[in-house]
Design an enzyme around this catalytic site. Structure first.
Site, short mmCIF file in Angstrom:
data_model
loop_
_atom_site.label_atom_id
_atom_site.label_comp_id
_atom_site.label_asym_id
_atom_site.label_seq_id
_atom_site.Cartn_x
_atom_site.Cartn_y
_atom_site.Cartn_z
N GLU A 157 2.38 0.80 14.75
CA GLU A 157 3.61 1.66 15.31
C GLU A 157 3.15 2.40 16.48
O GLU A 157 3.18 3.58 16.79
CB GLU A 157 3.80 2.67 14.11
CG GLU A 157 4.28 2.00 12.95
CD GLU A 157 4.70 3.05 11.91
OE1 GLU A 157 4.54 4.25 12.07
OE2 GLU A 157 5.12 2.57 10.76
N GLU A 268 6.21 -5.31 5.17
CA GLU A 268 6.68 -4.07 4.26
C GLU A 268 7.90 -4.10 3.77
O GLU A 268 8.47 -3.12 3.71
CB GLU A 268 6.28 -2.80 5.03
CG GLU A 268 4.66 -2.80 5.58
CD GLU A 268 4.14 -1.48 6.37
OE1 GLU A 268 5.00 -0.26 6.29
OE2 GLU A 268 3.23 -1.52 6.94
C1 XIL Z 1 3.34 4.96 3.85
C2 XIL Z 1 3.01 4.81 2.18
O1 XIL Z 1 4.17 4.11 1.42
C3 XIL Z 1 3.14 6.38 1.67
O2 XIL Z 1 2.82 6.22 0.30
C4 XIL Z 1 2.27 7.19 2.64
O3 XIL Z 1 2.54 8.65 2.06
C5 XIL Z 1 2.55 7.10 3.98
O4 XIL Z 1 2.48 6.02 4.39
N1 XIL Z 1 4.83 2.17 7.85
C6 XIL Z 1 3.58 2.01 7.48
C7 XIL Z 1 3.11 2.18 6.25
O5 XIL Z 1 2.93 1.24 8.13
O6 XIL Z 1 1.55 2.39 6.01
C8 XIL Z 1 3.79 3.40 5.53
O7 XIL Z 1 3.24 3.45 4.22
C9 XIL Z 1 5.31 3.21 5.50
C10 XIL Z 1 5.70 3.19 7.15
#
Ligand code: XIL
Length: 360
Positions: A157, A268
């Site tokens: 990101e 994701e």
């Molecule tokens: C999120 C997790 O799902 C949560 O449990 C944590 O509190 C924060 O991170 N983008 C990403 C992931 O790359 O690492 C994130 O995961 C969601 C958004």
């Protein structure tokens, strides 16, 4: 489940009592994906593995790739400037390896301040010290899991969502090291494990040929041109019914990234019901449609080599979306392909069909 936590423990022979195992017509996703081949994976939670034997059993049966959801992030790995805490990460990595699951390491360098530990943000480090901190982190983490973690989301990101702002988003690493932090993180990761596949990972690609996707493309094209060791791009795909991805533009986006010589992973995938209409049963059908769209687009391009959902059962679904929607944290979520009893939802059947190459 304490047994899972014993390093080296295998669940291969364990009895699988999940309802999906009893569905006569259900074939594990990993088996359906073999002919292509594409890896199918899921994010995994330490606490679910610890407490819920059915979670582990189903994970092993359905998937061949796992992403520790939080265990490899700075917030967990780095309690202090000098200290590393590999406890949880080691448990997950050992569990995965013992049970024949490949691992996506997530993530070495996340530029967003809210995901970095306070000691780092408040440390008033000089640029030189910050550079040393990031280098040491990448070397230590990639080095520790060398040969065991198949691929890493090296940078997460980094691109700004706001078209009026510069390409690279503001955040700790950019402020401290300047825009070079991305190239450096990839170079350090490559030096620590030359065999590992290195990915750039980002979100808001639901409008796949939109501004954000164009910016991600611009960033990774620059990395490729500068011969930075990058092997792939992760498209997160946190979707919602109100803004479903368009299949053609997702295909086109995957195609242009792979034309750079890169692999693509869907990293994701989950689908929130925000914006859905009608009773829950209908919304779950609409959700299945989004899962099908993304799976088909992934299947369409041989250089798209993994499809990973951000969890697999609503039993362990993330509740942060509830918070955003003003719902109580305890409210069940409906983001994932299997329900709270581990039964395949329409979404799971839609993924299965798309993996088999069948139209919906
Ligand atoms: C999120 C997790 O799902 C949560 O449990 C944590 O509190 C924060 O991170 N983008 C990403 C992931 O790359 O690492 C994130 O995961 C969601 C958004």
């Amino acid at each position: 489940m304490t047994l899972v936590l014993v390093a080296g423990m295998s669940l291969m022979g364990a009895v699988d009592a999940t309802p999906v195992a009893a569905e006569a017509s259900w074939m594990p996703l990993r088996d359906l994906a073999k002919p292509r081949p594409i890896q199918v994976g899921t994010a995994i939670k330490h606490q679910a593995l610890e407490k819920d034997p059915a979670y582990a059993a189903m994970l092993i049966r359905e998937y061949d790739l796992v992403t520790p959801e939080n265990a490899l992030k700075w917030a967990v790995l780095r309690p202090g400037r000098v200290a590393f805490d590999f406890g949880r990460a080691d448990v997950l990595v050992n569990f995965a390896i013992t049970n024949n699951l490949q691992i996506r390491g997530h993530t070495l360098c996340w530029n967003l301040d809210q995901h970095l530990p306070p000691w780092l943000l408040e440390g008033r480090y000089t640029p030189k010290e910050s550079r040393r901190l990031l280098r040491r982190h990448v070397q230590a983490v990639v080095g520790r899991y060398k040969g065991r973690v198949a691929c890493w989301d090296v940078v997460n990101e980094a691109v700004s969502n706001d078209p009026r702002k510069p390409l690279l988003a503001d955040g700790f690493w950019k402020r401290s090291l300047g825009p070079d932090y991305i190239d450096l993180a990839f170079q350090w990761a490559h030096a620590a494990d030359p065999q590992a596949l290195l990915f750039y990972n980002d979100y808001d690609v639901g409008d796949p040929m939109g501004t954000k996707s164009d910016r991600i493309y611009e960033l990774v094209r620059g990395l490729v041109q500068r011969q930075v060791p990058i092997h792939g791009v992760g498209l997160q795909m946190h979707c919602r019914l109100s803004q479903p991805p368009d299949e053609d533009s997702l295909r086109a986006n995957i195609a242009r990234l792979t034309r750079l010589g890169l692999q693509v992973h869907i990293t994701e995938l989950d689908v929130g019901l925000e914006g859905g209409s009608g009773p829950l049963t209908e919304q779950l059908e609409q959700q299945a449609g989004v899962y099908a769209t993304v799976t088909r687009a992934a299947m369409d391009n041989p250089q798209c080599t993994a499809l990973v959902t951000w969890g697999f059962t609503d039993k362990w679904g993330n509740t942060h979306r509830n918070k955003r929607l003003g719902k109580p944290t305890g409210t069940p979520t409906h983001l994932l392909p299997f329900d709270r009893e581990y039964r395949p939802k329409p979404a799971a059947w839609a993924i299965a069909k798309a993996l088999k190459g069948e139209a919906r």
